[in-house]
Design a protein around this motif. Structure first.
Motif, PDB file in Angstrom:
ATOM      1  N   ASP A 126     -15.565  -7.802  -9.752  1.00 52.46           N
ATOM      2  CA  ASP A 126     -14.441  -7.894  -8.826  1.00 52.46           C
ATOM      3  C   ASP A 126     -13.423  -6.767  -9.014  1.00 52.46           C
ATOM      4  O   ASP A 126     -12.218  -6.980  -8.967  1.00 52.46           O
ATOM      5  CB  ASP A 126     -13.757  -9.260  -8.958  1.00 52.46           C
ATOM      6  CG  ASP A 126     -12.949  -9.610  -7.721  1.00 52.46           C
ATOM      7  OD1 ASP A 126     -13.281  -9.088  -6.629  1.00 52.46           O
ATOM      8  OD2 ASP A 126     -11.988 -10.387  -7.841  1.00 52.46           O
ATOM      9  N   LEU A 127     -13.940  -5.545  -9.208  1.00 53.39           N
ATOM     10  CA  LEU A 127     -13.065  -4.383  -9.337  1.00 53.39           C
ATOM     11  C   LEU A 127     -12.807  -3.774  -7.958  1.00 53.39           C
ATOM     12  O   LEU A 127     -13.632  -3.866  -7.061  1.00 53.39           O
ATOM     13  CB  LEU A 127     -13.701  -3.317 -10.241  1.00 53.39           C
ATOM     14  CG  LEU A 127     -13.924  -3.675 -11.702  1.00 53.39           C
ATOM     15  CD1 LEU A 127     -14.525  -2.484 -12.438  1.00 53.39           C
ATOM     16  CD2 LEU A 127     -12.646  -4.121 -12.374  1.00 53.39           C
ATOM     17  N   SER A 128     -11.681  -3.135  -7.835  1.00 54.37           N
ATOM     18  CA  SER A 128     -11.370  -2.431  -6.588  1.00 54.37           C
ATOM     19  C   SER A 128     -12.221  -1.165  -6.509  1.00 54.37           C
ATOM     20  O   SER A 128     -12.857  -0.759  -7.487  1.00 54.37           O
ATOM     21  CB  SER A 128      -9.888  -2.055  -6.563  1.00 54.37           C
ATOM     22  OG  SER A 128      -9.623  -1.073  -7.555  1.00 54.37           O
ATOM     23  N   GLU A 129     -12.204  -0.519  -5.350  1.00 54.80           N
ATOM     24  CA  GLU A 129     -12.949   0.730  -5.204  1.00 54.80           C
ATOM     25  C   GLU A 129     -12.425   1.787  -6.171  1.00 54.80           C
ATOM     26  O   GLU A 129     -13.198   2.524  -6.778  1.00 54.80           O
ATOM     27  CB  GLU A 129     -12.851   1.237  -3.761  1.00 54.80           C
ATOM     28  CG  GLU A 129     -13.623   0.388  -2.783  1.00 54.80           C
ATOM     29  CD  GLU A 129     -13.394   0.786  -1.344  1.00 54.80           C
ATOM     30  OE1 GLU A 129     -12.388   1.467  -1.041  1.00 54.80           O
ATOM     31  OE2 GLU A 129     -14.220   0.389  -0.501  1.00 54.80           O
ATOM     32  N   VAL A 130     -11.117   1.847  -6.323  1.00 53.86           N
ATOM     33  CA  VAL A 130     -10.502   2.831  -7.217  1.00 53.86           C
ATOM     34  C   VAL A 130     -10.907   2.565  -8.667  1.00 53.86           C
ATOM     35  O   VAL A 130     -11.295   3.487  -9.402  1.00 53.86           O
ATOM     36  CB  VAL A 130      -8.960   2.821  -7.056  1.00 53.86           C
ATOM     37  CG1 VAL A 130      -8.302   3.702  -8.099  1.00 53.86           C
ATOM     38  CG2 VAL A 130      -8.570   3.257  -5.651  1.00 53.86           C
ATOM     39  N   ASP A 131     -10.836   1.297  -9.089  1.00 51.71           N
ATOM     40  CA  ASP A 131     -11.205   0.947 -10.459  1.00 51.71           C
ATOM     41  C   ASP A 131     -12.692   1.185 -10.705  1.00 51.71           C
ATOM     42  O   ASP A 131     -13.099   1.626 -11.790  1.00 51.71           O
ATOM     43  CB  ASP A 131     -10.858  -0.511 -10.761  1.00 51.71           C
ATOM     44  CG  ASP A 131      -9.357  -0.752 -10.824  1.00 51.71           C
ATOM     45  OD1 ASP A 131      -8.596   0.224 -11.035  1.00 51.71           O
ATOM     46  OD2 ASP A 131      -8.935  -1.913 -10.641  1.00 51.71           O
ATOM     47  N   THR A 132     -13.516   0.907  -9.705  1.00 45.69           N
ATOM     48  CA  THR A 132     -14.953   1.148  -9.821  1.00 45.69           C
ATOM     49  C   THR A 132     -15.220   2.639  -9.969  1.00 45.69           C
ATOM     50  O   THR A 132     -16.013   3.054 -10.817  1.00 45.69           O
ATOM     51  CB  THR A 132     -15.699   0.581  -8.592  1.00 45.69           C
ATOM     52  OG1 THR A 132     -15.439  -0.819  -8.511  1.00 45.69           O
ATOM     53  CG2 THR A 132     -17.187   0.826  -8.682  1.00 45.69           C
ATOM     54  N   ALA A 133     -14.560   3.436  -9.157  1.00 47.14           N
ATOM     55  CA  ALA A 133     -14.722   4.892  -9.242  1.00 47.14           C
ATOM     56  C   ALA A 133     -14.316   5.395 -10.623  1.00 47.14           C
ATOM     57  O   ALA A 133     -15.005   6.229 -11.218  1.00 47.14           O
ATOM     58  CB  ALA A 133     -13.895   5.578  -8.158  1.00 47.14           C
ATOM     59  N   GLN A 134     -13.220   4.876 -11.130  1.00 49.48           N
ATOM     60  CA  GLN A 134     -12.745   5.290 -12.454  1.00 49.48           C
ATOM     61  C   GLN A 134     -13.745   4.881 -13.538  1.00 49.48           C
ATOM     62  O   GLN A 134     -14.059   5.675 -14.423  1.00 49.48           O
ATOM     63  CB  GLN A 134     -11.384   4.675 -12.724  1.00 49.48           C
ATOM     64  CG  GLN A 134     -10.753   5.157 -14.007  1.00 49.48           C
ATOM     65  CD  GLN A 134      -9.372   4.551 -14.223  1.00 49.48           C
ATOM     66  OE1 GLN A 134      -8.992   3.609 -13.545  1.00 49.48           O
ATOM     67  NE2 GLN A 134      -8.651   5.101 -15.162  1.00 49.48           N
ATOM     68  N   ALA A 135     -14.268   3.665 -13.464  1.00 53.37           N
ATOM     69  CA  ALA A 135     -15.220   3.188 -14.467  1.00 53.37           C
ATOM     70  C   ALA A 135     -16.510   4.000 -14.459  1.00 53.37           C
ATOM     71  O   ALA A 135     -17.106   4.244 -15.507  1.00 53.37           O
ATOM     72  CB  ALA A 135     -15.539   1.712 -14.242  1.00 53.37           C
ATOM     73  N   MET A 136     -16.923   4.431 -13.268  1.00 51.06           N
ATOM     74  CA  MET A 136     -18.176   5.176 -13.147  1.00 51.06           C
ATOM     75  C   MET A 136     -17.986   6.680 -13.288  1.00 51.06           C
ATOM     76  O   MET A 136     -18.960   7.411 -13.406  1.00 51.06           O
ATOM     77  CB  MET A 136     -18.832   4.867 -11.804  1.00 51.06           C
ATOM     78  CG  MET A 136     -19.321   3.439 -11.695  1.00 51.06           C
ATOM     79  SD  MET A 136     -20.087   3.090 -10.100  1.00 51.06           S
ATOM     80  CE  MET A 136     -21.514   4.177 -10.147  1.00 51.06           C
ATOM     81  N   GLY A 137     -16.749   7.141 -13.225  1.00 48.43           N
ATOM     82  CA  GLY A 137     -16.501   8.574 -13.316  1.00 48.43           C
ATOM     83  C   GLY A 137     -16.896   9.323 -12.058  1.00 48.43           C
ATOM     84  O   GLY A 137     -17.373  10.458 -12.129  1.00 48.43           O
ATOM     85  N   VAL A 138     -16.712   8.677 -10.901  1.00 48.51           N
ATOM     86  CA  VAL A 138     -17.040   9.292  -9.612  1.00 48.51           C
ATOM     87  C   VAL A 138     -15.841   9.152  -8.679  1.00 48.51           C
ATOM     88  O   VAL A 138     -14.847   8.525  -9.027  1.00 48.51           O
ATOM     89  CB  VAL A 138     -18.294   8.642  -8.965  1.00 48.51           C
ATOM     90  CG1 VAL A 138     -19.518   8.843  -9.835  1.00 48.51           C
ATOM     91  CG2 VAL A 138     -18.077   7.163  -8.709  1.00 48.51           C
TER      92      VAL A 138
END
Length: 173
Positions: A126-138
């Motif tokens: 349940d991460l936001s798009e921004v948090d997901t991008a940060q976690a994946m480094g993209v």
């Protein structure tokens, strides 16, 4: 000086969530245990730096997802689909829920590692798009496009999952 007790507290508090994410990424209990073990070893070695971060869990999650992709790249294994997916029963019982879990697991396993990571992060963590991008480094755009491609592929691989979502939405007030 290493904050060993701080790391142990962190692991005790976050282990169920990290275990679930590892299972969803790896697709099996043994693989998830291996993935989580490697992740926690790396996190323990970097704990002095991680513990000072604003969100240590996000840092450890990032290690988990990167290790998952790294493992997949090293193995270069191909998964083959087996027989057709079993039909879903009409009764809302344990058997039908188990079948749906199996279908979801098999469908997730057929996604690319990046697509699987996006789906797990966005919809199970349940991460936001921004948090997901940060976690994946993209970039956020990459998250959006990978999410779109992954969902389209899931709809094609397991249309019964979409039917289940529609039915559950009809039941809700």
């Amino acid at each position: 000086m290493v904050d060993e007790e701080g790391f142990r507290e962190f692991v005790r508090a976050r282990l169920p969530r990290l275990s679930r994410a590892a299972y969803l990424l790896a697709g099996g209990h043994a693989q998830a245990e291996d993935l989580l073990q490697v992740t926690l070893i790396k996190a323990a070695l970097a704990w002095p730096r991680i513990s000072k971060a604003q969100d240590p869990e996000a840092y450890v999650r990032k290690i988990l997802y990167h290790e998952h992709v790294r493992t997949w790249r090293r193995r270069r294994w191909l998964e083959e689909s087996t027989d057709a997916v079993p039909e879903r029963g009409h009764a809302e019982d344990e058997t039908s829920r188990t079948v749906l879990r199996v279908v979801l697991k098999e469908a997730l396993a057929r996604l690319t590692p990046r697509q699987r990571a996006v789906i797990v992060l966005r919809y199970f963590e349940d991460l936001s798009e921004v948090d997901t991008a940060q976690a994946m480094g993209v970039t956020t755009g990459t998250v959006k496009s990978q999410t779109s491609h992954a969902l389209a592929r899931l709809r094609k691989l397991a249309p019964e999952l979409a039917e289940q979502v529609e039915e559950s939405m009809e039941v809700r007030p």
